[in-house]
Design an enzyme around this catalytic site. Structure first.
Site, PDB file in Angstrom:
ATOM      1  N   GLU A 188      43.623  32.945  32.193  1.00  0.00           N
ATOM      2  CA  GLU A 188      44.358  33.718  33.211  1.00  0.00           C
ATOM      3  C   GLU A 188      45.843  33.476  33.045  1.00  0.00           C
ATOM      4  O   GLU A 188      46.290  32.337  32.885  1.00  0.00           O
ATOM      5  CB  GLU A 188      43.989  33.301  34.649  1.00  0.00           C
ATOM      6  CG  GLU A 188      42.639  33.746  35.109  1.00  0.00           C
ATOM      7  CD  GLU A 188      42.325  33.309  36.544  1.00  0.00           C
ATOM      8  OE1 GLU A 188      43.277  33.131  37.353  1.00  0.00           O
ATOM      9  OE2 GLU A 188      41.141  33.136  36.842  1.00  0.00           O
ATOM     10  N   ASN A 216      44.226  28.299  32.810  1.00  0.00           N
ATOM     11  CA  ASN A 216      44.899  29.277  33.671  1.00  0.00           C
ATOM     12  C   ASN A 216      46.293  28.744  33.970  1.00  0.00           C
ATOM     13  O   ASN A 216      46.433  27.597  34.420  1.00  0.00           O
ATOM     14  CB  ASN A 216      44.152  29.466  34.998  1.00  0.00           C
ATOM     15  CG  ASN A 216      42.801  30.150  34.811  1.00  0.00           C
ATOM     16  OD1 ASN A 216      42.450  30.578  33.716  1.00  0.00           O
ATOM     17  ND2 ASN A 216      42.048  30.249  35.888  1.00  0.00           N
ATOM     18  N   TYR A 274      50.096  29.839  35.766  1.00  0.00           N
ATOM     19  CA  TYR A 274      50.966  30.776  36.483  1.00  0.00           C
ATOM     20  C   TYR A 274      52.401  30.277  36.597  1.00  0.00           C
ATOM     21  O   TYR A 274      53.346  31.044  36.482  1.00  0.00           O
ATOM     22  CB  TYR A 274      50.393  31.075  37.881  1.00  0.00           C
ATOM     23  CG  TYR A 274      49.132  31.911  37.798  1.00  0.00           C
ATOM     24  CD1 TYR A 274      49.205  33.301  37.697  1.00  0.00           C
ATOM     25  CD2 TYR A 274      47.879  31.320  37.741  1.00  0.00           C
ATOM     26  CE1 TYR A 274      48.060  34.074  37.581  1.00  0.00           C
ATOM     27  CE2 TYR A 274      46.724  32.095  37.616  1.00  0.00           C
ATOM     28  CZ  TYR A 274      46.822  33.468  37.534  1.00  0.00           C
ATOM     29  OH  TYR A 274      45.691  34.232  37.400  1.00  0.00           O
ATOM     30  N   ARG A 290      36.800  39.034  30.598  1.00  0.00           N
ATOM     31  CA  ARG A 290      36.320  37.884  31.381  1.00  0.00           C
ATOM     32  C   ARG A 290      36.074  38.335  32.817  1.00  0.00           C
ATOM     33  O   ARG A 290      37.008  38.728  33.504  1.00  0.00           O
ATOM     34  CB  ARG A 290      37.341  36.747  31.341  1.00  0.00           C
ATOM     35  CG  ARG A 290      36.973  35.598  32.272  1.00  0.00           C
ATOM     36  CD  ARG A 290      37.986  34.452  32.193  1.00  0.00           C
ATOM     37  NE  ARG A 290      37.624  33.392  33.104  1.00  0.00           N
ATOM     38  CZ  ARG A 290      38.315  33.040  34.187  1.00  0.00           C
ATOM     39  NH1 ARG A 290      39.439  33.656  34.499  1.00  0.00           N
ATOM     40  NH2 ARG A 290      37.902  32.076  34.966  1.00  0.00           N
ATOM     41  N   HIS A 301      33.078  31.540  40.116  1.00  0.00           N
ATOM     42  CA  HIS A 301      34.460  31.813  40.512  1.00  0.00           C
ATOM     43  C   HIS A 301      34.485  31.810  42.046  1.00  0.00           C
ATOM     44  O   HIS A 301      34.773  32.828  42.680  1.00  0.00           O
ATOM     45  CB  HIS A 301      34.944  33.131  39.911  1.00  0.00           C
ATOM     46  CG  HIS A 301      36.439  33.258  39.803  1.00  0.00           C
ATOM     47  ND1 HIS A 301      37.115  33.505  38.610  1.00  0.00           N
ATOM     48  CD2 HIS A 301      37.420  33.160  40.727  1.00  0.00           C
ATOM     49  CE1 HIS A 301      38.422  33.572  38.824  1.00  0.00           C
ATOM     50  NE2 HIS A 301      38.632  33.362  40.114  1.00  0.00           N
ATOM     51  N   GLU A 357      38.532  26.886  37.802  1.00  0.00           N
ATOM     52  CA  GLU A 357      39.484  26.129  38.618  1.00  0.00           C
ATOM     53  C   GLU A 357      38.827  25.224  39.660  1.00  0.00           C
ATOM     54  O   GLU A 357      39.044  25.382  40.875  1.00  0.00           O
ATOM     55  CB  GLU A 357      40.469  27.085  39.303  1.00  0.00           C
ATOM     56  CG  GLU A 357      41.265  27.932  38.330  1.00  0.00           C
ATOM     57  CD  GLU A 357      42.389  28.727  39.006  1.00  0.00           C
ATOM     58  OE1 GLU A 357      42.486  28.714  40.247  1.00  0.00           O
ATOM     59  OE2 GLU A 357      43.195  29.345  38.269  1.00  0.00           O
TER      60      GLU A 357
END
Ligand code: FCB
Length: 459
Positions: free
Chosen positions: A366, A305, A307, A80, A124, A169
């Site tokens: 991600e 994504n 985290y 990606r 992005h 995002e």
């Protein structure tokens, strides 16, 4: 370190790595590339740690062959990356700059030659600066420009690339870029940033249609999510967590999958959740008739994504009525982010519960962590904390799959250490260490771990 052998994933599961154009390419002024909002933002005093910029970054624009070789050694099935809009349309409009597209074509063909599926993201965060001068994502027109750009990129590459990601995002773009102002374009409009959310979603919908008419078979959008944990079970903290959940997790997903905005009354905004004149009330002027139908056209996957989770307490009388609290009791990454693999299982279960049959297959686009990685005298980078992070989160994905969530792929952020936005080169997320002075690439311990894991899954 990692625990026992990882559980087995289904045969067709995609193992990949992620990067983005601005963070790795460099070559800021080559082959007709225009300026992006991040080039401009990097020049703003105090915006980026130590005043760093991405003019050179990982020099991937020149070293892409070496980087593709690294991926081939890693054995990933997919890569990606993102396409830089200012390379394709230097001013954000008009005909394609052929030299810009040539770069992505070379990259695509090299990946395919190694059996690696290219997975491009169209946006992005690197908006062409000339569009920002006309309002950026606050301007409805930008959505139409984005669709034109998507069409140009797909006209060149759709014959070789089946799956495309529109946006990365949009929450971060809206919240950090337009509401709080610590990302490009650096404006602090608080809740007046909401049109930027809507126009990105509209841009996604229009771009999805443009991609499909150029022959793209699968269209995905990537959002980032954090499970919202209240700091206490008091009413005020519970309300704060709910408000954060709406703002961070629902604002960009409800319109997409349910065709309606979530109830924004925690922010004092009435009647935004429907079409104008629809059951949700009149809605603000920036939502026009038909927009939600464009936004909610079916997608073929949801990029997730993840985290870390967020813990929230109430912030009375604030426009954004919550504040983030530390999450004690977990290891932390170099960024200070808590390491909570179970948060990923929780998130995936939440998405399934919330959207039910409307939830398309999920791709973890991600996941990863930063660490203070050093190359030893012997040329090794011992990054046990990253191995442990990845091991835990991959198990967390498997757990959600065992509980019925349809996850099709997992992409580590990131292949390479790179330009981490406002942190400059200070947060290293790569499986591969990059010396930003010499551009020397050194695979870390986690590179070997991920390679062996992928090989074991395929055995
Ligand atoms: C995500 C971004 C990505 C990278 C990681 C650490 O929010 O999409 O570019 O910066 O965080």
């Amino acid at each position: 370190m990692s625990g026992p052998a990882l559980p087995r994933f289904p045969g067709g599961f995609t193992w990949g790595v992620s990067t983005s154009a601005f963070q790795i390419e460099g070559a800021a002024h080559e082959d007709g590339r225009g300026e992006s909002i991040w080039d401009v933002f990097c020049r703003k005093p105090g915006a980026i740690r130590d005043g760093q910029n991405a003019d050179v970054a990982d020099d991937h624009y020149h070293r892409w062959r070496e980087d593709v070789e690294l991926m081939a050694r890693l054995g990933v099935g997919a890569y990606r990356f993102s396409i830089a809009w200012p390379r394709v349309q230097p001013t954000g409009r008009g005909p394609a700059n052929a030299a810009g597209l040539d770069f992505y074509e070379r990259l695509t063909d090299a990946l395919l030659a190694h059996g690696i599926t290219p997975v491009p993201t169209l946006y992005h965060w690197d908006l062409p600066q000339p569009l920002q001068s006309e309002g950026g994502w606050l301007a409805r027109e930008t959505a139409a420009r984005f669709a034109d750009y998507a069409g140009l990129a797909a006209a060149r590459l759709a014959d070789r690339i089946p799956l495309w990601i529109t946006l990365n995002e949009p929450f971060v773009v809206t919240a950090y870029g337009y509401a709080l102002g610590f990302h490009a374009p650096g404006v602090s409009l608080m809740l007046d940033a909401l049109p930027a959310a809507h126009h990105q979603l509209l841009g996604h919908g229009l771009a999805a249609a443009a991609l499909r008419s150029a022959g793209v078979s699968r269209v995905v959008i990537t959002n980032n999510y954090s499970p919202a944990w209240p700091a206490s079970d008091g009413e005020a903290d519970m309300a704060a967590a709910h408000a954060f959940d709406v703002w961070h997790n629902r604002l960009f997903t409800d319109p997409l999958l349910l065709g309606a905005y979530p109830d924004l009354s925690p922010f004092g905004i009435p009647g935004v959740h429907g079409e104008p004149g629809g059951p949700g009330g009149p809605g603000p002027a920036w939502i026009r008739d038909g927009d939600l139908a464009v936004i909610a056209a079916p997608v073929d996957g949801l990029g997730v994504n993840y985290y870390r989770p967020a813990r929230l307490s109430a912030l009375p009388d604030a426009l954004l009525p919550f504040q983030m609290e530390p999450i004690p009791g977990y290891p932390r990454t170099a960024f200070g982010w808590p390491v909570v693999p179970a948060g990923l299982t929780e998130l995936l279960m939440l998405l399934k519960e919330r959207y039910g049959a409307a939830l398309p297959p999920v791709y973890i686009t991600e996941n990863g962590c930063s660490a203070d990685d050093q190359v030893s005298a012997g040329g090794m980078v011992a990054d046990e904390a990253r191995i442990s992070y990845l091991d835990g989160h991959i198990r967390a994905v498997h757990e959600a799959m065992a509980a019925g969530v349809d996850v099709r792929g997992y992409f580590v952020w990131s292949l390479l250490d790179n330009f981490e936005w406002t942190e400059g080169f200070h947060q290293r997320f790569g499986l591969v260490h990059v010396d930003f002075t010499t551009q020397r690439r050194t695979p870390k311990g986690s590179f070997g771990w991920y390679r062996d894991m992928i090989a074991a899954q395929r055995a």
